[in-house]
Design a protein around this motif. Structure first.
Motif, PDB file in Angstrom:
ATOM      1  N   MET A 221      20.525  40.809  19.420  1.00 29.02           N
ATOM      2  CA  MET A 221      21.672  41.337  20.156  1.00 29.02           C
ATOM      3  C   MET A 221      22.735  40.259  20.258  1.00 29.02           C
ATOM      4  O   MET A 221      22.436  39.123  20.640  1.00 29.02           O
ATOM      5  CB  MET A 221      21.251  41.772  21.556  1.00 29.02           C
ATOM      6  N   VAL A 222      23.953  40.621  19.935  1.00 29.12           N
ATOM      7  CA  VAL A 222      25.068  39.662  19.991  1.00 29.12           C
ATOM      8  C   VAL A 222      26.017  40.082  21.109  1.00 29.12           C
ATOM      9  O   VAL A 222      26.380  41.248  21.218  1.00 29.12           O
ATOM     10  CB  VAL A 222      25.823  39.617  18.636  1.00 29.12           C
ATOM     11  N   PHE A 223      26.402  39.118  21.933  1.00 31.89           N
ATOM     12  CA  PHE A 223      27.394  39.370  22.988  1.00 31.89           C
ATOM     13  C   PHE A 223      28.601  38.483  22.723  1.00 31.89           C
ATOM     14  O   PHE A 223      28.449  37.283  22.449  1.00 31.89           O
ATOM     15  CB  PHE A 223      26.800  39.064  24.374  1.00 31.89           C
ATOM     16  N   GLY A 224      29.768  39.061  22.804  1.00 32.33           N
ATOM     17  CA  GLY A 224      31.001  38.354  22.433  1.00 32.33           C
ATOM     18  C   GLY A 224      31.485  37.368  23.473  1.00 32.33           C
ATOM     19  O   GLY A 224      32.683  37.271  23.727  1.00 32.33           O
ATOM     20  N   ARG A 225      30.565  36.621  24.113  1.00 31.77           N
ATOM     21  CA  ARG A 225      30.971  35.603  25.088  1.00 31.77           C
ATOM     22  C   ARG A 225      29.927  34.479  25.121  1.00 31.77           C
ATOM     23  O   ARG A 225      28.802  34.658  24.697  1.00 31.77           O
ATOM     24  CB  ARG A 225      31.136  36.212  26.477  1.00 31.77           C
ATOM     25  N   GLU A 226      30.350  33.331  25.653  1.00 31.68           N
ATOM     26  CA  GLU A 226      29.430  32.187  25.756  1.00 31.68           C
ATOM     27  C   GLU A 226      28.576  32.327  27.009  1.00 31.68           C
ATOM     28  O   GLU A 226      28.964  33.005  27.959  1.00 31.68           O
ATOM     29  CB  GLU A 226      30.244  30.901  25.877  1.00 31.68           C
ATOM     30  N   GLU A 342       5.357  41.788  35.561  1.00 28.27           N
ATOM     31  CA  GLU A 342       5.711  43.055  34.894  1.00 28.27           C
ATOM     32  C   GLU A 342       7.224  43.203  34.755  1.00 28.27           C
ATOM     33  O   GLU A 342       7.721  43.799  33.813  1.00 28.27           O
ATOM     34  CB  GLU A 342       5.168  44.268  35.677  1.00 28.27           C
ATOM     35  N   GLU A 343       7.979  42.639  35.738  1.00 34.56           N
ATOM     36  CA  GLU A 343       9.442  42.801  35.733  1.00 34.56           C
ATOM     37  C   GLU A 343      10.138  41.846  34.767  1.00 34.56           C
ATOM     38  O   GLU A 343      11.230  42.139  34.283  1.00 34.56           O
ATOM     39  CB  GLU A 343       9.995  42.578  37.155  1.00 34.56           C
ATOM     40  N   ALA A 344       9.520  40.707  34.478  1.00 34.32           N
ATOM     41  CA  ALA A 344      10.151  39.719  33.599  1.00 34.32           C
ATOM     42  C   ALA A 344      10.010  40.136  32.139  1.00 34.32           C
ATOM     43  O   ALA A 344       9.020  40.753  31.751  1.00 34.32           O
ATOM     44  CB  ALA A 344       9.513  38.355  33.814  1.00 34.32           C
ATOM     45  N   GLY A 345      11.013  39.784  31.346  1.00 36.53           N
ATOM     46  CA  GLY A 345      10.973  40.074  29.911  1.00 36.53           C
ATOM     47  C   GLY A 345      10.718  38.804  29.120  1.00 36.53           C
ATOM     48  O   GLY A 345      10.474  37.730  29.701  1.00 36.53           O
ATOM     49  N   TYR A 346      10.798  38.932  27.795  1.00 34.16           N
ATOM     50  CA  TYR A 346      10.536  37.765  26.936  1.00 34.16           C
ATOM     51  C   TYR A 346      11.446  37.824  25.723  1.00 34.16           C
ATOM     52  O   TYR A 346      11.638  38.888  25.125  1.00 34.16           O
ATOM     53  CB  TYR A 346       9.065  37.790  26.492  1.00 34.16           C
ATOM     54  N   VAL A 347      12.036  36.666  25.393  1.00 31.82           N
ATOM     55  CA  VAL A 347      12.866  36.604  24.187  1.00 31.82           C
ATOM     56  C   VAL A 347      12.470  35.351  23.397  1.00 31.82           C
ATOM     57  O   VAL A 347      12.182  34.302  23.978  1.00 31.82           O
ATOM     58  CB  VAL A 347      14.377  36.613  24.539  1.00 31.82           C
ATOM     59  N   ASP A 348      12.391  35.502  22.063  1.00 29.41           N
ATOM     60  CA  ASP A 348      11.983  34.368  21.214  1.00 29.41           C
ATOM     61  C   ASP A 348      13.083  33.323  21.088  1.00 29.41           C
ATOM     62  O   ASP A 348      12.835  32.135  21.166  1.00 29.41           O
ATOM     63  CB  ASP A 348      11.588  34.874  19.815  1.00 29.41           C
ATOM     64  N   VAL A 349      14.323  33.804  20.852  1.00 22.21           N
ATOM     65  CA  VAL A 349      15.438  32.858  20.646  1.00 22.21           C
ATOM     66  C   VAL A 349      16.649  33.305  21.471  1.00 22.21           C
ATOM     67  O   VAL A 349      17.058  34.460  21.408  1.00 22.21           O
ATOM     68  CB  VAL A 349      15.839  32.776  19.147  1.00 22.21           C
ATOM     69  N   ARG A 359      32.898  31.858  19.789  1.00 20.50           N
ATOM     70  CA  ARG A 359      31.514  31.548  20.147  1.00 20.50           C
ATOM     71  C   ARG A 359      30.868  32.788  20.756  1.00 20.50           C
ATOM     72  O   ARG A 359      31.427  33.395  21.673  1.00 20.50           O
ATOM     73  CB  ARG A 359      31.445  30.368  21.103  1.00 20.50           C
ATOM     74  N   VAL A 360      29.707  33.153  20.243  1.00 21.02           N
ATOM     75  CA  VAL A 360      29.000  34.345  20.730  1.00 21.02           C
ATOM     76  C   VAL A 360      27.556  33.971  21.061  1.00 21.02           C
ATOM     77  O   VAL A 360      27.035  32.969  20.570  1.00 21.02           O
ATOM     78  CB  VAL A 360      29.012  35.487  19.675  1.00 21.02           C
ATOM     79  N   THR A 361      26.934  34.774  21.909  1.00 16.77           N
ATOM     80  CA  THR A 361      25.544  34.530  22.310  1.00 16.77           C
ATOM     81  C   THR A 361      24.635  35.518  21.603  1.00 16.77           C
ATOM     82  O   THR A 361      24.927  36.718  21.573  1.00 16.77           O
ATOM     83  CB  THR A 361      25.399  34.694  23.835  1.00 16.77           C
ATOM     84  N   VAL A 362      23.527  35.010  21.052  1.00 14.76           N
ATOM     85  CA  VAL A 362      22.569  35.867  20.328  1.00 14.76           C
ATOM     86  C   VAL A 362      21.214  35.805  21.029  1.00 14.76           C
ATOM     87  O   VAL A 362      20.723  34.711  21.335  1.00 14.76           O
ATOM     88  CB  VAL A 362      22.398  35.406  18.856  1.00 14.76           C
ATOM     89  N   LEU A 363      20.638  36.971  21.282  1.00 16.12           N
ATOM     90  CA  LEU A 363      19.254  37.062  21.776  1.00 16.12           C
ATOM     91  C   LEU A 363      18.465  37.802  20.703  1.00 16.12           C
ATOM     92  O   LEU A 363      18.822  38.934  20.356  1.00 16.12           O
ATOM     93  CB  LEU A 363      19.176  37.853  23.085  1.00 16.12           C
ATOM     94  N   ARG A 364      17.432  37.170  20.170  1.00 15.51           N
ATOM     95  CA  ARG A 364      16.675  37.868  19.128  1.00 15.51           C
ATOM     96  C   ARG A 364      15.196  37.587  19.222  1.00 15.51           C
ATOM     97  O   ARG A 364      14.763  36.553  19.731  1.00 15.51           O
ATOM     98  CB  ARG A 364      17.210  37.518  17.744  1.00 15.51           C
ATOM     99  N   GLY A 378       2.288  41.259  20.847  1.00 15.07           N
ATOM    100  CA  GLY A 378       2.422  42.704  20.589  1.00 15.07           C
ATOM    101  C   GLY A 378       3.728  43.035  19.889  1.00 15.07           C
ATOM    102  O   GLY A 378       4.513  42.155  19.536  1.00 15.07           O
ATOM    103  N   GLU A 379       3.972  44.363  19.721  1.00 22.75           N
ATOM    104  CA  GLU A 379       5.164  44.786  18.982  1.00 22.75           C
ATOM    105  C   GLU A 379       6.421  44.619  19.831  1.00 22.75           C
ATOM    106  O   GLU A 379       6.449  45.006  21.000  1.00 22.75           O
ATOM    107  CB  GLU A 379       5.020  46.264  18.578  1.00 22.75           C
ATOM    108  N   ARG A 380       7.448  43.998  19.251  1.00 19.53           N
ATOM    109  CA  ARG A 380       8.711  43.790  19.959  1.00 19.53           C
ATOM    110  C   ARG A 380       9.772  44.764  19.446  1.00 19.53           C
ATOM    111  O   ARG A 380       9.714  45.180  18.282  1.00 19.53           O
ATOM    112  CB  ARG A 380       9.214  42.368  19.737  1.00 19.53           C
ATOM    113  N   THR A 381      10.718  45.101  20.288  1.00 15.25           N
ATOM    114  CA  THR A 381      11.820  45.969  19.866  1.00 15.25           C
ATOM    115  C   THR A 381      12.756  45.167  18.969  1.00 15.25           C
ATOM    116  O   THR A 381      13.253  44.118  19.369  1.00 15.25           O
ATOM    117  CB  THR A 381      12.609  46.488  21.086  1.00 15.25           C
ATOM    118  N   ARG A 382      12.987  45.700  17.761  1.00 14.14           N
ATOM    119  CA  ARG A 382      13.899  44.995  16.846  1.00 14.14           C
ATOM    120  C   ARG A 382      15.322  45.482  17.068  1.00 14.14           C
ATOM    121  O   ARG A 382      15.534  46.664  17.294  1.00 14.14           O
ATOM    122  CB  ARG A 382      13.505  45.284  15.405  1.00 14.14           C
ATOM    123  N   THR A 383      16.261  44.580  16.959  1.00 15.23           N
ATOM    124  CA  THR A 383      17.678  44.948  17.089  1.00 15.23           C
ATOM    125  C   THR A 383      18.479  44.204  16.035  1.00 15.23           C
ATOM    126  O   THR A 383      18.177  43.057  15.722  1.00 15.23           O
ATOM    127  CB  THR A 383      18.225  44.545  18.477  1.00 15.23           C
TER     128      THR A 383
END
Length: 560
Positions: A221-226, A342-349, A359-364, A378-383
């Motif tokens: 996921m890309v967000f158009g801000r730092e 249970e409420e917390a999520g996880y992101v690799d990068v 400059r943009v921010t990427v979560l992947r 387990g299986e992660r949602t791809r975007t």
């Protein structure tokens, strides 16, 4: 011999202010005229050479587009019969995401063709019966016209080739670039079972500047801000998502605090700071490394988060926040505090990168085969995000609409992979077959069937007219009829570049359309035309609301 008995003039059936129109002249032909105007409006925007419309909506927002779905969404159609067509077109948009313009122009042409039959004295029910018979026959014949389909192990080249005709109708000349971008993004998020493909997993981010050639696909996921704080990059991070603001809580009522000396004043502000520090210490202790804020981030909160090495990103759109929750598998929290496991999520990068000077921010999430990939999670949602570059906002909006159409076509093709020849070839072949079928029918319904067949010619004719002009359009349709009469002529369509005589073999050139989109368009257009034809009275009540306030003259209060 029957006599027409005059009606009493003083018989009042409705409340004052009601309008009641009935009969052929007042209701049916007037409805047909309104629908014809709407279909003529969008007809010039059909096909690869369709003209753009400049639409300014009720909020003063400017749209420059040839996308029929956007045009009819932004112009407020008030005529009840024309609204039926708009609804049919919107149904096509939600079901298939493509061929919306075809629904409008074909339904409009069906009603234009029926006008002559109505004036000649044919009853609407006979025309409706003919139209419905013709539609059933055409949908059955459409199944036989499918010669190719999308190959099963999907490749980027095959997917891009299937997308090109749909994207070319919106962005002619840029279809190669856009089709390869959409195909790359779609394959990046393709689940093991392609039928579960979710269009929401392909996002679009528009960055002003540069040109379309600078566009690219970014996995994640890309967000158009730092990010807000000093932390710009982190890996294998626990994520907390807050919909509330990260700041000192404001009291609901105003209060007065009496401070006697400097110590009291220091203690007063220190109490708030300690409270905020305690909350962020708890969040850090729970292992959270990334915080996504759905509202404001206070300066004091940012100070503590920087001290605790927690990255902060502000995402103000609730739709983006919802999508991000699905990607990182987190629950949005409406209160400040440490999230539960249970409420917390996880992101690799989580990283901040530069795209064309912005400059943009990427979560992947990492995919199998990449270093540091952990299969135990387990299986992660791809975007995947398509980063579009362009000179103006209108240009970027139009490119985004073309990408959306492309993604919707992929979804339709994954449900039904069959393809039929494009460039107006399928419509002309169906017109020929339905015409032959109508000629063999008995009774008055045959007139309706044959008019339905001749109305279908509007598709190749409009493509040719928009590309090469009106006079040449008629010539090309005549040449196509001649070719379709011969053996193996069912895939001959309109050549918008007129390299030879304005005709080409659509299957050879790889110009194919999804069969499902064509089938839905034919059914919805026929249903809309039948709905309008079956109306014989229009009853309109007085609009709600009291009398309008009289407008004052321009400068009535000035002393002369």
């Amino acid at each position: 011999m029957s006599l027409k008995v005059p009606k009493a003039n003083n018989l009042q059936l409705f409340k004052e202010g009601y309008k009641h129109l009935q009969g052929l002249e007042d209701a049916v032909l007037r409805n047909i005229q309104a629908v014809s105007e709407l279909s003529d409006l969008v007809r010039t925007s059909f096909g690869p050479n369709g003209r753009n419309k400049l639409v300014v909506n009720h909020l003063g927002r400017l749209f420059v587009t040839s996308d029929a779905a956007t045009i009819i969404r932004e112009i407020e159609v008030v005529h009840p019969a024309a609204k039926l067509l708009v609804m049919a077109s919107q149904a096509q948009e939600s079901e298939m995401g493509d061929s919306t313009n075809m629904v409008l122009i074909f339904a409009g042409e069906l009603l234009k063709k029926s006008e002559h039959l109505l004036v000649m004295g044919l009853h609407p029910s006979e025309i409706i019966k003919g139209y419905e018979l013709a539609c059933v026959k055409a949908v059955a014949e459409l199944e036989n016209l499918s010669k190719t389909s999308l190959p099963s192990p999907l490749t980027q080249a095959e997917l891009a080739a299937a997308l090109k005709p749909a994207i070319a109708s919106k962005q002619y000349g840029y279809e190669d670039t856009l089709a390869s971008l959409v195909a790359e993004a779609a394959l990046a998020v393709m689940p093991p079972n392609p039928k579960n493909f979710n269009v929401d997993n392909v996002r679009v981010v528009k960055i002003m500047g540069g040109s379309l050639a600078g566009s690219r696909v970014v996995r994640g996921m890309v967000f158009g801000r730092e990010p807000e704080g000093m932390i710009k990059k982190t890996k294998q991070a626990k994520v907390a998502i807050f919909t509330c603001g990260l700041d000192i809580a404001q009291t609901e009522t105003k209060g007065t605090v009496l401070l006697k000396n400097a110590d009291e004043m220091l203690n007063f502000t220190r109490g708030e700071e300690q409270q905020l520090e305690k909350i962020f210490d708890e969040i850090a202790a729970s292992g959270v490394k990334v915080i996504i804020a759905g509202s404001t981030v206070g300066e004091l909160a940012l100070h503590y988060l920087n001290r605790l090495n927690i990255a902060v990103l502000k995402v103000l759109s609730k739709f983006e926040l919802r999508r991000l929750c699905r990607v990182v598998n987190a629950t949005p929290l409406a209160r400040m505090g440490a999230p539960t496991a249970e409420e917390a999520g996880y992101v690799d990068v989580f990283e901040c990168i530069e795209i064309g000077g912005d400059r943009v921010t990427v979560l992947r999430q990492l995919v199998e085969g990449e270093p540091e990939f952990d299969a135990s999670l387990g299986e992660r949602t791809r975007t995947a995000t398509i980063v579009l570059r362009g000179a103006t906002t209108n240009r970027l909006d139009d490119l985004e609409r073309a990408v959306d159409d492309g993604v919707n076509v992929i979804k339709a093709l994954l449900k039904d992979a069959r393809l039929v020849p494009g460039a107006g070839a399928t419509e002309l072949e169906l017109a020929r077959r339905v015409e032959t079928y109508g000629a063999g029918l008995k009774g008055l319904a045959q007139h309706g069937v044959r008019r339905w067949a001749s109305a279908l010619e509007v598709v190749p004719k409009t493509i040719a007219e928009n590309a090469l002009g009106g006079a040449e359009g008629n010539e090309i349709v005549s040449r196509l009829w001649a070719k379709h009469e011969g053996p193996g002529g069912e895939s001959w369509g309109v050549d918008v570049e007129a390299e030879t005589d304005g005709t080409l073999d659509a299957s050879e050139r790889g110009i194919n359309d999804p069969l499902a989109a064509k089938s839905w368009a034919l059914r919805l257009a026929t249903e809309a035309a039948v709905s309008v034809l079956s109306v014989d009275s229009i009853i309109m009540s007085k609009p709600a609301g009291g009398p309008k306030i009289p407008q004052q003259a321009g400068n009535w209060d000035e002393d002369d």
